[in-house]
Structure formats: C-alpha cells, structure tokens
Design a protein around this motif. Structure first.
Motif, short mmCIF file in Angstrom:
data_model
loop_
_atom_site.label_atom_id
_atom_site.label_comp_id
_atom_site.label_asym_id
_atom_site.label_seq_id
_atom_site.Cartn_x
_atom_site.Cartn_y
_atom_site.Cartn_z
N PHE A 1 0.80 -1.23 0.00
CA PHE A 1 0.00 0.00 0.00
C PHE A 1 0.84 1.28 0.00
O PHE A 1 0.29 2.38 -0.08
N GLY A 2 2.15 1.13 0.12
CA GLY A 2 3.01 2.30 0.14
C GLY A 2 2.83 3.14 1.39
O GLY A 2 2.88 4.38 1.34
N VAL A 3 2.60 2.45 2.52
CA VAL A 3 2.43 3.14 3.79
C VAL A 3 3.48 2.63 4.77
O VAL A 3 4.16 1.63 4.52
N VAL A 4 3.61 3.32 5.88
CA VAL A 4 4.49 2.83 6.94
C VAL A 4 3.67 1.95 7.87
O VAL A 4 2.43 2.06 7.92
N GLN A 5 4.35 1.08 8.60
CA GLN A 5 3.64 0.23 9.54
C GLN A 5 2.93 1.07 10.59
O GLN A 5 3.38 2.14 10.97
N ASP A 6 1.78 0.57 11.03
CA ASP A 6 0.88 1.19 12.01
C ASP A 6 -0.07 2.20 11.38
O ASP A 6 -0.92 2.75 12.08
N GLU A 7 0.05 2.44 10.08
CA GLU A 7 -0.97 3.24 9.40
C GLU A 7 -2.17 2.34 9.07
O GLU A 7 -2.04 1.13 8.95
N ARG A 8 -3.32 2.97 8.92
CA ARG A 8 -4.52 2.26 8.48
C ARG A 8 -4.72 2.46 6.98
O ARG A 8 -4.32 3.49 6.42
N VAL A 9 -5.37 1.49 6.35
CA VAL A 9 -5.69 1.59 4.93
C VAL A 9 -7.18 1.26 4.76
O VAL A 9 -7.86 0.89 5.72
N ASP A 10 -7.67 1.40 3.55
CA ASP A 10 -9.06 1.08 3.28
C ASP A 10 -9.34 -0.37 3.64
O ASP A 10 -8.60 -1.28 3.26
N LEU A 11 -10.41 -0.61 4.38
CA LEU A 11 -10.72 -1.93 4.90
C LEU A 11 -10.91 -2.97 3.80
O LEU A 11 -10.31 -4.05 3.82
N ARG A 12 -11.73 -2.64 2.82
CA ARG A 12 -11.99 -3.61 1.75
C ARG A 12 -10.75 -3.83 0.89
O ARG A 12 -10.50 -4.94 0.40
N ALA A 13 -9.96 -2.77 0.71
CA ALA A 13 -8.72 -2.92 -0.06
C ALA A 13 -7.74 -3.82 0.69
O ALA A 13 -7.01 -4.61 0.08
N ALA A 14 -7.71 -3.71 2.02
CA ALA A 14 -6.83 -4.57 2.82
C ALA A 14 -7.23 -6.03 2.65
O ALA A 14 -6.37 -6.91 2.44
N HIS A 15 -8.53 -6.30 2.72
CA HIS A 15 -9.04 -7.66 2.54
C HIS A 15 -8.66 -8.20 1.16
O HIS A 15 -8.15 -9.31 1.02
#
Length: 348
Positions: free
Chosen positions: A199-213
């Motif tokens: 996702f191009g984020v750092v750890q402990d960030e949140r991302v879109d729930l459905r995208a994560a799934h």
C-alpha cells in the motif's frame, strides 16, 4: 445428525490425504455436537473432531473411532460483536465482517478452515491473530460434561497456541465471539511489512478496509494459500512448520551457524527475551527451494512453507518429505522445525 461407516476422510481435508473413519458423524447443531461427543466418551471410543480439514494430517490407515464433523452454521452481528458457530467457513465469515464495515480480522482473509478451529491454533497471518479480537469461546468441556464460556484470558493464547491446543482431549469449540472495530471504513493498523509495502504506507498506518481484505487475498493466492481444486499448489495444510522461537543460547548458536554461511537471518522480538525467526527462510537456505521434491509430494512451487499433494501422494509420502526438510534444517542451522498441522495416527 448423519452417520456413515467406513467413510473416506481424504476428501474432507485440504491435503486430500488419509484413510477412512470407522464412523463419521456430521452434526448440524450445538446439541448434536455435544450428544455425539458424549456418546463417544461414554463408549470409551477414540474421537476426532473435524472442521474444515485444513490443519490435519491423517494417517493412511485412517481413524479407528468416531470422527465428528462439525457443520454448524451461524453468523450473528450485534454492533461490533460478532458471534460465529464453529462450523462456519472462516474465509466467508471474514468477508462478511469486512462487508459490514468491521475491522479486526481483515488480514486473516482467505485462510481455509472453520471458525471453531481459529482459537485452537490462535490462527494468524499478516500481522494479525485471532487472539487480538476473540472475547469469548463457548465450548463443551468433556471433563466436566458441561458447556462453558471461556474469556480471552482463560484461553491462554500465545503464538499458534492456546488452552485448547494444550489440552486437546478436553474442549470442543461450539461458538466463538469477537470484538471488532468500526473504524469508518479503515483497517486495523498495518503491522506486516509486505502489506505496508503493497500500500506504500508505513507500519501502524490504516488503509481502506476492503482494499486490505482484497490485498491479502491476492498475496495469499500468489503463494498458493487460497484453495483452488485445480491447483495442486493449494493441496496443502498451509504453512507446515511454525516459525521457530529461540531462547538466547539457541539464538546465539543459530547466528553463529548462519554467519559461517555469510547469511543474515530474519529476527523478530518474542516474549521472555526470545527471538522468532522464519521457517521459510530456514527451509530455503538449507537447500529446499520452491517445488523441491521429485515424488508425488513436493514443496509448493509458490511457497516453501507448504508441503503439497501433487494428486497421487499418500500421507507417508508427505511425511517423508517433511522429515527430510526438518532434518536438513537441523543439520544446517541447529534449529528444530515443529509441524503446525495436527497429526492424526502419525508423527514426524
């Protein structure tokens, strides 16, 4: 309740291995589950509880007693509290929770098996494990002959372990309750480096729930970890070995052997001053790459942690490969690999 004699078990497991059950009972309600367990215990008959069959290695001789297949259903949401019957298909339940906008189990997408098995193994993947969200487990206590409700603390969860796994003859899980989170369409914080990178984020960030799934489903499929009857790389029990957790002396000895090979091993802090390393890394560096093996059982061509049935394997074929890998890792790095799936009538 359905009863069958001399019933094939291989089709009920994801490895598609194992001999028949002397007696197979399929239970569709909690009361039927309890009645079947009581009957077997009263008769002094061996009992094997079967859910989705994704974490079992059954011997070629089969099982000489009663196999209880739990086929109960039930998915109930009360706000952010989710209750699942033990027989619910786990991957489907995760998808439904995500569809309801609730976070907490989204990174456990695509894991085969039933909901009732998740607390036993403290199922985990991609930085998440069920111990983080399970609030209660309802189980039949065979010793006390009563249905009990165990809190999260009473389940004694640890890495791929629980009270249920420590005392496998005592409890039969009936229902599992989870405390999930409404995070306004976002996931729980990303803990796993591969997901963060995706996702191009750092750890402990949140991302879109459905995208994560969806991302986890894609990552698992790329490793052959999402069931596909046409793909022999998915004819497995998932990760066959747990990641070793080493004490200080063990870890120092392991580092010395790795240094001799000019290798830098993965290391993750674990409780009580221990260090966890990667079973997949050990297997690969010991000379067992993807697709290793020339017989009917080989390593997956997509992931070194999965031992697979290429279509004509026996359980003994699979175990011979597992022993070869375990012994090779021990020789190379002094680390003893431990099987993750439950062995029925066989051992390494």
């Amino acid at each position: 309740m359905l009863e069958e004699l001399d019933a094939p078990l291989a089709p009920l497991t994801t490895l598609r291995l194992g001999g028949p059950a002397r007696r197979l009972v399929t239970a569709h309600t909690d009361d039927e589950v309890v009645a079947a367990v009581r009957a077997a215990d009263t008769a002094g008959e061996p009992l094997l509880v079967l859910g989705g069959g994704s974490n079992l290695v059954i011997g070629d001789a089969g099982f000489p007693g009663t196999v209880l297949r739990i086929a109960t259903t039930g998915f109930a949401l009360d706000g952010t509290v989710l209750e699942l019957a033990a027989g619910e298909v786990w991957a489907d339940a995760v998808a439904r929770a995500v569809g309801a906008g609730l976070a907490g189990i989204e990174f456990l997408a695509g894991i085969p098996g039933s909901a009732g098995a998740t607390p036993v193994q403290n199922v985990g993947a991609y930085g998440q494990e069920v111990a983080q969200t399970i609030t209660e487990v309802v189980a039949y206590d065979r010793r006390a002959d009563e249905v009990v409700t165990l809190s999260n603390a009473e389940c004694a969860f640890s890495y791929r372990h629980s009270r249920f796994k420590a005392d496998p003859e005592r409890y039969v899980v009936l229902r599992v309750r989870f405390g999930l989170e409404d995070a306004a369409g976002l996931s729980t914080p990303v803990r796993y480096a591969e997901v963060a990178k995706h996702f191009g984020v750092v750890q402990d960030e949140r991302v879109d729930l459905r995208a994560a799934h969806g991302a986890v489903l894609g990552l698992r499929a790329g490793k052959g970890m999402v069931l596909d009857p046409a793909d022999h790389d998915t004819w497995s029990a998932g990760s066959f070995f747990t990641n070793p957790v080493l004490g200080p002396e063990q870890y120092a000895a392991f580092l010395a052997l790795a240094a001799e090979r000019e290798l830098t091993a993965p290391a993750y802090p674990a409780p009580d001053g221990h260090t966890k390393t990667s079973a997949a890394w050990l297997i690969d560096r010991a000379g067992f790459g993807r697709g290793y093996g020339s017989g009917p059982a080989t390593l997956s061509t997509k992931h070194t942690l999965a031992l697979t049935n290429r279509g004509a394997a026996t359980t003994e074929d699979l175990l011979a490969l597992a022993r070869e890998i375990r012994d090779g890792v021990r020789t190379a790095f002094g680390v003893e690999l431990v099987n993750e799936p439950v062995m029925v009538g066989v051992s390494l």
